[in-house]
Design a protein around this motif. Structure first.
Motif, PDB file in Angstrom:
ATOM      1  N   PHE A 193      38.643  52.055  33.548  1.00  0.00           N
ATOM      2  CA  PHE A 193      38.043  52.306  32.226  1.00  0.00           C
ATOM      3  C   PHE A 193      36.766  53.129  32.356  1.00  0.00           C
ATOM      4  O   PHE A 193      35.765  52.838  31.710  1.00  0.00           O
TER       5      PHE A 193
ATOM      6  N   PHE B  93      46.031  36.962  27.149  1.00  0.00           N
ATOM      7  CA  PHE B  93      45.262  36.002  27.935  1.00  0.00           C
ATOM      8  C   PHE B  93      43.839  36.531  28.047  1.00  0.00           C
ATOM      9  O   PHE B  93      43.629  37.666  28.466  1.00  0.00           O
ATOM     10  N   GLU B  94      42.883  35.700  27.694  1.00  0.00           N
ATOM     11  CA  GLU B  94      41.487  36.133  27.696  1.00  0.00           C
ATOM     12  C   GLU B  94      40.752  35.548  28.895  1.00  0.00           C
ATOM     13  O   GLU B  94      41.062  34.448  29.337  1.00  0.00           O
ATOM     14  N   SER B  95      39.784  36.298  29.419  1.00  0.00           N
ATOM     15  CA  SER B  95      38.943  35.737  30.486  1.00  0.00           C
ATOM     16  C   SER B  95      37.575  36.420  30.448  1.00  0.00           C
ATOM     17  O   SER B  95      37.331  37.265  29.591  1.00  0.00           O
ATOM     18  N   GLN B  96      36.695  36.002  31.340  1.00  0.00           N
ATOM     19  CA  GLN B  96      35.356  36.587  31.433  1.00  0.00           C
ATOM     20  C   GLN B  96      35.262  37.347  32.744  1.00  0.00           C
ATOM     21  O   GLN B  96      35.671  36.843  33.777  1.00  0.00           O
ATOM     22  N   ILE B  97      34.696  38.546  32.693  1.00  0.00           N
ATOM     23  CA  ILE B  97      34.491  39.306  33.929  1.00  0.00           C
ATOM     24  C   ILE B  97      33.053  39.095  34.388  1.00  0.00           C
ATOM     25  O   ILE B  97      32.123  39.344  33.616  1.00  0.00           O
ATOM     26  N   GLY B  98      32.874  38.652  35.618  1.00  0.00           N
ATOM     27  CA  GLY B  98      31.537  38.436  36.160  1.00  0.00           C
ATOM     28  C   GLY B  98      30.936  37.134  35.659  1.00  0.00           C
ATOM     29  O   GLY B  98      31.529  36.429  34.842  1.00  0.00           O
ATOM     30  N   PRO B  99      29.760  36.804  36.168  1.00  0.00           N
ATOM     31  CA  PRO B  99      29.179  35.481  35.899  1.00  0.00           C
ATOM     32  C   PRO B  99      28.348  35.404  34.627  1.00  0.00           C
ATOM     33  O   PRO B  99      27.909  34.323  34.269  1.00  0.00           O
ATOM     34  N   THR B 100      28.129  36.496  33.918  1.00  0.00           N
ATOM     35  CA  THR B 100      27.185  36.436  32.792  1.00  0.00           C
ATOM     36  C   THR B 100      27.806  35.819  31.541  1.00  0.00           C
ATOM     37  O   THR B 100      27.094  35.386  30.652  1.00  0.00           O
TER      38      THR B 100
ATOM     39  N   ILE C 135      30.829  39.765  29.456  1.00  0.00           N
ATOM     40  CA  ILE C 135      31.837  40.830  29.525  1.00  0.00           C
ATOM     41  C   ILE C 135      33.210  40.189  29.365  1.00  0.00           C
ATOM     42  O   ILE C 135      33.686  39.466  30.233  1.00  0.00           O
TER      43      ILE C 135
ATOM     44  N   ARG D 217      37.322  42.913  42.351  1.00  0.00           N
ATOM     45  CA  ARG D 217      37.698  41.714  41.599  1.00  0.00           C
ATOM     46  C   ARG D 217      39.212  41.573  41.437  1.00  0.00           C
ATOM     47  O   ARG D 217      39.686  40.537  41.030  1.00  0.00           O
ATOM     48  N   GLU D 218      39.931  42.641  41.698  1.00  0.00           N
ATOM     49  CA  GLU D 218      41.396  42.622  41.609  1.00  0.00           C
ATOM     50  C   GLU D 218      41.916  43.433  42.774  1.00  0.00           C
ATOM     51  O   GLU D 218      41.480  44.564  42.963  1.00  0.00           O
TER      52      GLU D 218
ATOM     53  N   ASN E 141      50.755  35.875  26.192  1.00  0.00           N
ATOM     54  CA  ASN E 141      50.639  34.419  26.094  1.00  0.00           C
ATOM     55  C   ASN E 141      51.496  33.906  24.941  1.00  0.00           C
ATOM     56  O   ASN E 141      50.992  33.465  23.912  1.00  0.00           O
TER      57      ASN E 141
ATOM     58  N   ILE F  44      21.292  38.199  37.424  1.00  0.00           N
ATOM     59  CA  ILE F  44      22.001  37.297  38.329  1.00  0.00           C
ATOM     60  C   ILE F  44      22.137  37.899  39.732  1.00  0.00           C
ATOM     61  O   ILE F  44      22.422  39.078  39.884  1.00  0.00           O
TER      62      ILE F  44
ATOM     63  N   PHE G 240      39.146  33.664  37.974  1.00  0.00           N
ATOM     64  CA  PHE G 240      39.224  33.989  36.553  1.00  0.00           C
ATOM     65  C   PHE G 240      40.013  32.875  35.868  1.00  0.00           C
ATOM     66  O   PHE G 240      41.123  32.553  36.282  1.00  0.00           O
ATOM     67  N   GLU G 241      39.449  32.334  34.792  1.00  0.00           N
ATOM     68  CA  GLU G 241      40.080  31.200  34.121  1.00  0.00           C
ATOM     69  C   GLU G 241      40.682  31.665  32.806  1.00  0.00           C
ATOM     70  O   GLU G 241      40.151  32.568  32.156  1.00  0.00           O
ATOM     71  N   SER G 242      41.781  31.057  32.395  1.00  0.00           N
ATOM     72  CA  SER G 242      42.342  31.360  31.077  1.00  0.00           C
ATOM     73  C   SER G 242      43.122  30.140  30.578  1.00  0.00           C
ATOM     74  O   SER G 242      43.163  29.111  31.249  1.00  0.00           O
TER      75      SER G 242
ATOM     76  N   PHE H 268      29.108  29.124  41.296  1.00  0.00           N
ATOM     77  CA  PHE H 268      29.897  29.885  40.340  1.00  0.00           C
ATOM     78  C   PHE H 268      31.300  30.027  40.914  1.00  0.00           C
ATOM     79  O   PHE H 268      31.503  30.651  41.952  1.00  0.00           O
TER      80      PHE H 268
ATOM     81  N   LEU I 211      44.048  40.116  30.146  1.00  0.00           N
ATOM     82  CA  LEU I 211      45.127  40.597  30.987  1.00  0.00           C
ATOM     83  C   LEU I 211      45.935  41.567  30.146  1.00  0.00           C
ATOM     84  O   LEU I 211      46.306  41.244  29.021  1.00  0.00           O
TER      85      LEU I 211
ATOM     86  N   ASN J  67      36.606  36.712  40.888  1.00  0.00           N
ATOM     87  CA  ASN J  67      35.570  37.116  39.945  1.00  0.00           C
ATOM     88  C   ASN J  67      34.213  37.179  40.651  1.00  0.00           C
ATOM     89  O   ASN J  67      33.329  36.354  40.411  1.00  0.00           O
TER      90      ASN J  67
ATOM     91  N   ILE K 214      45.020  45.161  36.016  1.00  0.00           N
ATOM     92  CA  ILE K 214      45.573  44.215  35.045  1.00  0.00           C
ATOM     93  C   ILE K 214      44.430  43.710  34.159  1.00  0.00           C
ATOM     94  O   ILE K 214      44.561  43.636  32.938  1.00  0.00           O
ATOM     95  N   MET K 215      43.318  43.342  34.788  1.00  0.00           N
ATOM     96  CA  MET K 215      42.156  42.855  34.038  1.00  0.00           C
ATOM     97  C   MET K 215      41.568  44.036  33.275  1.00  0.00           C
ATOM     98  O   MET K 215      41.181  45.034  33.878  1.00  0.00           O
ATOM     99  N   THR K 216      41.555  43.918  31.958  1.00  0.00           N
ATOM    100  CA  THR K 216      41.171  45.069  31.129  1.00  0.00           C
ATOM    101  C   THR K 216      39.986  44.715  30.235  1.00  0.00           C
ATOM    102  O   THR K 216      39.967  43.649  29.609  1.00  0.00           O
ATOM    103  N   LEU K 217      39.055  45.637  30.187  1.00  0.00           N
ATOM    104  CA  LEU K 217      37.844  45.473  29.392  1.00  0.00           C
ATOM    105  C   LEU K 217      38.191  45.316  27.906  1.00  0.00           C
ATOM    106  O   LEU K 217      39.030  46.036  27.373  1.00  0.00           O
TER     107      LEU K 217
END
Lengths: 698, 698
Positions: free
Chosen positions: B74, A248-255, A258, B310-311, A298, B147, B248-250, B244, A262, B298, A118-121
């Motif tokens: 991907f 819906f936007e989100s960040q992958i990983g802690p940096t 990326i 992560r999923e 959304n 990280i 995943f937040e949105s 951290f 969704l 995440n 579901i989470m897509t780059l």
């Protein structure tokens, strides 16, 4: 390439878009609704014994909520628009629909199932066009900040003004159904005031409404200004329309570097795996991939219950075919199926009259583009009617030219009629080679089929020959990219390039937006004879795409009725195949002597593949049956003292309330056959004796 | 209430946490691995004929990738750590596992299935504690910004130093398996250098490593400073550890004001629906809700393939019981099952020796807290072994006191041994009344069961009597909240409140952080005799929680082996129940005369509920069988010219490569029985004749 498939979100998610333009045809559709059923294909219902009360949406909604088919998510926290949880009967119904779908499509046709993330780059959805174009236009109340979806608001205000005009002129209102259908789509029902308009204004409003789906945001902004449209509640002015991306936007990983979204559809997960899928299918087309999973949109302001939600289950098929051969090996099985068609020409003429036509005829006449598309239209029709959708309330609407992406060759929506009007529930599009091409271009991966030719293909081709060393000296690390760009020129561009080199001694070439001037000492373009033993092609994609929640909701409406004896108690006549519970077991009382038989029957049914439920509550038999009529349970078994002493059982059929009696073994066998579609109730009545000992009342 | 269940993320997602502490016991586990199988419960494998090559991870991984069981999501865009797509065999395997799960738990035990949203409102996860506590500690390279997950980095560095010390002292390395097991957990394998340490330092490092899971972020920061831990690659210093959050937040909707998270577990979706679920179950406990769905974490730096992603797909059960009665009606069916137990006392003594014990004994001795928990341990064991997990590589580890949340009464993890060590794949916890209580408190909704008492409960209780008018005059709109807070005081607090009123004429009361002084003219506290006819209680929750991806991966490892004849070609001995394809049909050649029989057999198998696949590729029969051995297809049917002329078929069994022959009808019937577990291969060999005409080689 500026115009892409996803020019508006109402176009991208074909499977669940509510066709607001054509829903207006509701009142005209009553004649079509009363049309003859498709004798060739409509499954004959085992039992038809329904009373014909008006559909009461309030009672229906109350049943769905009371029996926990679904409910607003986080209801105890106040809920959030557009998010729903399925309770036990809703979940079972959904999982049975999906199971039927898996058997009907994936297993029956040996499709390659996928489960992609579901989470897509970001990059994937940038290429597909969603990042730039998957948006709706929104406006805000300039003072309160309240948010509206622009097209919905403009539509609601103009319609209210037209209604006010009709009132002022003393004209009759628009027929109830059509009107009702329109109102439910709006964020808010705008109250009309009886104010007469100029005749020219009426005409202008009607023209605007007819085209409402085609306006861009800035055009909607101009309409708002020109016609002084304000927030109907506050009278405040509105801001200019701005685009709101529906992912819906989100960040992958802690940096934080990326970005992910969704997925708004499962399709891209198929396309990026095309190479592996092709391998899995021994390198040959046609084959299909299929995926069932959640997608997300959304929405700006979702209403309409399960029909416009922010999180939904889709089932999508991507069928890959040779663009030169869109026949289908099993086409013969589909071509005689008769559909209610609404072709684009009819709509473009302002009509919504349905045409009943066989798929074979539609393909022969060029109404449906090709055999494979026709085949899938037939398979979709069979699936929907098999799970219980009323074929008379099902139509197949073709996209008009302006609705369809430029690269698509044809697109049809299965629309199902419910109290919300005609709702798009399944889309079936020929997406051509678009998606595979854009991903291949972006990633530099070849997403092609290689076909060994029985006879080689011989033809002339212009090819660049580089002075590698000089080229490298001049362009350094750019040399490779520039050579790649020249090599990739198509025949026309290469001819132009060669002509310029020959005539001016130099020619320009564009490499990702930068122009380089190439001189004739660096490259020559020569004509070569090519002999191809292998044909390489990007397959076309035919995509049937199902919005499961919309189908589920429509099915519930189609299944709902009430008995004359008690209109407040509903019955859901769901086919056994999808019914949440197939069989209810009702012991007469809590008497312990029933327990051994209860376990025996439960376990016998389980072994026969019939999930059952025991209702040992203290309520009367009639009340317990009524409760299960509301849950759509087709069969009920009563255990009484005779069951214990004589090993007899009675079985009750939900729709007729008929009861039959027989030995435990016979009744269990009959119920298993009934639930597995090996027997109709009429046939069951010949196998078991009629019973009238226990009354079906409270 | 500061300490909650979710004090660290490694505790919250019990189902899929990799137990890093106890995985160290790997080398000690070899004896346990070689232990006798549980004769009572281990399902007898139909066929055991595997060669015993070393497990070759490279060949195994190559098979999974080549056959597209799964692949990085991907991939053509470079992929992202921790996100995987399942290809056709992986998807089918997963969907068969889930189907088996649904039958074993939901249908067999009539659980209430749910499908709740992934997108979850902030407030829900704030109440559950995830917003504040579902976090890992990370550190950054002070210069490059790279990280690391703090605990993993500290662990890796200290272990590398200890290894260097052993090298310097000329000691033998830690046994391969245990060492290997540890390394794979790290973000990076830290290279060791042969440097001798002080004896005291060695001891200190070992002590730190033993407690690594229990340190807080600041404590880890101190360890980093004290022991001069730097980024092993760059030598740069590290920043202080910061938390951290792993969700995943949105944003939900266009306002930017409604915050949502992708759920980190499905459990909260059950709890917020408790009221409706209780209604659906006629207001009585025990009952269970169940849900299968995706959850998200995440992760800071996921490695280890499908084991830390992560999923992921989870399957969770929440079984609601009366806290005063944790018996289970079907306990008798589970109590004789023998498990490999690793109780907390053993671990707290620094040991990982397994104890083989029946569930009944473990409950009787108080090792397992209660019957219901014991019942589910048994059911989980039966499920895992039924789908093909090797019972000898399965253990049941109890959480130690410091691992468990303060409110939990007991918690066990089913750990499965694979090349990554012992991995937590299923958790089974008694969560007490915690979750329902916090949601009820926050939402002011009563999430309780009402039980009509056979004899009323009579007792004295202190109750406040308010001077409503005066109270309202004094506190205005706060009056209601304050009265609510006073009424809600428990018996001790009410006694104190009354005493203060009586002694000082006033008493303080806290309302959501604000203190109000209440004077004795506004309220009196009186003793009243209460007669309760209905008992109200918050049920306790027993939660079996399954990490499906981890189970799937472990099952693939347990099923994998290679024939002596060709170690490069793998065989996956998956049980027919979960095998992606049950039956392969292999026509001898592309000769058209095979087609009618091919269709007949395919459709016969489909009607018998056996999904099959035709391999009509040009490859040799042997090659086609070998390909399907890699896909885990248990049975293969060959169609040759004799099949057409004499209507005979041969069936080949994957593990033995034995072939039998019979009439089309007989062979199809036998295969259907084999696939539906009604027949073993041994029994099949008695029903059909042995065949040796076609060689199983290339």
């Amino acid at each position: 390439m500026t115009r892409i498939r996803l020019s508006s979100p109402s176009q991208i998610y074909q499977a669940t878009r509510i066709s607001s333009t054509y829903a207006r045809g509701y009142s005209k559709m009553t004649s079509a609704s009363a049309a003859q059923p498709n004798t060739l294909t409509a499954p004959e219902p085992t039992v038809v014994n329904r009373s014909h009360h008006e559909f009461d949406k309030t009672l229906f909604d109350s049943l769905l909520s009371r029996r926990f088919f679904f409910a607003p998510a986080f209801e105890i926290y106040g809920g959030v628009a557009g998010l729903y949880d399925y309770g036990p009967p809703g979940s079972s119904l959904q999982s049975n629909i999906l199971d039927a779908w898996r058997k009907h499509f994936i297993i029956e046709e040996d499709m390659s199932e996928l489960d992609t993330t579901i989470m897509t780059l970001h990059d994937v959805l940038k290429t597909s066009g969603h990042v730039d174009k998957f948006a709706d236009w929104m406006v805000k109340d300039a003072k309160t900040g309240e948010i509206f979806r622009t097209d919905h608001l403009v539509e609601a205000v103009l319609e209210a003004r037209l209604k006010g005009d009709r009132e002022a002129r003393g004209q009759a209102a628009v027929p109830e159904a059509a009107d009702d259908d329109k109102k439910k789509k709006k964020k808010k029902v705008v109250k009309s005031t009886a104010v007469k308009l100029e005749d020219a204004t009426v005409q202008e409003y009607e023209s605007l409404l007819a085209q409402i789906d085609n306006f861009t945001g800035p055009q909607l902004g101009e309409i708002i200004k020109k016609h002084a449209i304000v927030n109907p509640e506050t009278g405040n002015e509105l801001t200019d329309p701005v685009e709101f991306n529906l992912m819906f936007e989100s960040q992958i990983g802690p940096t934080g570097q990326i970005k992910g979204y969704l997925r708004p559809e499962t399709a891209q997960g198929h396309f990026v795996n095309f190479g592996r899928l092709l391998d899995f299918n021994n390198g040959r087309v046609p084959f299909a991939s299929a995926q069932i999973g959640k997608s997300f949109r959304n929405e700006i302001s979702p209403k309409q219950g399960l029909l416009r939600v922010r999180e939904f289950t889709m089932a999508e098929i991507e069928h890959y075919v040779d663009p030169k051969d869109k026949r289908h090996p099993r086409y013969a099985e589909a071509k005689d199926i008769v559909l209610n068609l609404l072709p684009k020409e009819v709509q473009e003429g302002g009509e919504t009259t349905l045409t009943q036509m066989s798929i074979g005829d539609a393909v022969d006449k060029g109404i449906v583009d090709n055999e494979t598309l026709g085949y899938f239209l037939g398979r979709i029709y069979l699936f929907l009617t098999k799970i219980g959708i009323d074929p008379k309330r099902l139509r197949c609407r073709q996209h008009m030219s302006n609705e369809m992406a430029h690269y698509a060759s044809d697109c049809w929506d299965f629309e199902i009629q419910s109290s919300y009007g005609w709702i798009e529930c399944v889309g079936c599009a020929d997406r051509s080679a678009y998606d595979l091409t854009v991903h291949a271009n972006k990633t530099k991966q070849k997403l092609v089929v290689k076909e060994t030719l029985s006879e080689p293909n011989v033809y002339d081709k212009l090819e660049p020959v580089f002075e590698a060393k000089a080229f490298g000296m001049k362009f350094k690390k750019e040399a490779r990219n520039i050579q790649g760009a020249i090599t990739a020129l198509d025949n026309d561009a290469m001819t132009k390039f060669k002509n310029a080199l020959d005539a001016q001694g130099q020619a320009p070439v564009d490499v990702e937006g930068t122009e380089y001037i190439i001189t004739s000492d660096l490259v020559k373009v020569e004509k070569k004879t090519v002999t191809e033993y292998v044909r390489e092609f990007t397959p076309n994609v035919i995509e049937p795409s199902f919005g499961i929640g919309r189908i589920l909701y429509s099915l519930l409406e189609h299944s709902y009725w009430a008995r004359e004896s008690d209109v407040n108690r509903g019955v859901l006549s769901l086919p056994a195949m999808v019914a949440p519970i197939k069989c209810l077991i009702v012991p007469l009382s809590n008497n312990e002597s029933f327990n051994p038989l209860l376990s025996e029957i439960t376990s016998k049914l389980r072994r026969a593949g019939v999930p059952s439920r025991v209702d040992a509550s203290g309520a009367s038999i009639g009340k317990r049956y009524a409760r299960n009529d509301e849950l759509g349970t087709p069969y009920g078994l009563t255990i009484d003292f005779a069951s214990v002493s004589k090993r007899t059982l009675t079985v009750r059929e939900r729709d007729t309330t008929d009861q039959l009696i027989g030995s435990v073994e016979d009744v269990v066998a009959v119920v298993a056959d009934l639930c597995n579609d090996r027997l109709s109730w009429k046939q069951a009545c010949e196998k078991l004796e009629r019973y009238s000992g226990v009354q079906d009342t409270e």
